[in-house]
Design an enzyme around this catalytic site. Sequence first.
Site, PDB file in Angstrom:
ATOM      1  CE  LYS A 245      23.371  88.799  69.201  1.00  0.00           C
ATOM      2  NZ  LYS A 245      23.325  90.263  69.141  1.00  0.00           N
TER       3      LYS A 245
ATOM      4  CB  CYS B 172       8.203  77.275  79.439  1.00  0.00           C
ATOM      5  SG  CYS B 172       8.000  76.617  81.110  1.00  0.00           S
TER       6      CYS B 172
HETATM    7 FE1  FES Z   1      12.635  77.540  81.575  1.00  0.00          FE
HETATM    8 FE2  FES Z   1      10.094  77.074  82.210  1.00  0.00          FE
HETATM    9  S1  FES Z   1      11.123  78.930  82.251  1.00  0.00           S
HETATM   10  S2  FES Z   1      11.581  75.678  81.519  1.00  0.00           S
END
Ligand code: FES
Length: 84
Positions: free
Chosen positions: A33, A61
């Site tokens: 996980k 991100c």
């Molecule tokens: Fe995955 Fe931006 S949400 S790279």
Amino acid sequence: AAAAAAFGAYLLCKSTGGKNGRVNKTIDKDSPKVVHSFDVEDIGSKAAYCRCWRSKKFPYCDGSHGKHNQETGDNVGPLIIKRR
Ligand code: FES
């Protein structure tokens, strides 16, 4: 509410179309996980966390969601946390 959540998960699996409907294709595949935990005090003024599972800097991100959305017609994006 549980049925709606299950249906949402079904749609997500169907839209990602991966092996067995898996969302995570590359990150920590040896782990049973994948979990990340952060203390609020350690988060700077702003942080963006990946929700598309395509970032090379996961759990952060890196903008890879844009390519994913373009290729799949999906509409996912990051979770952004900001201090006021
Ligand atoms: Fe995955 Fe931006 S949400 S790279």
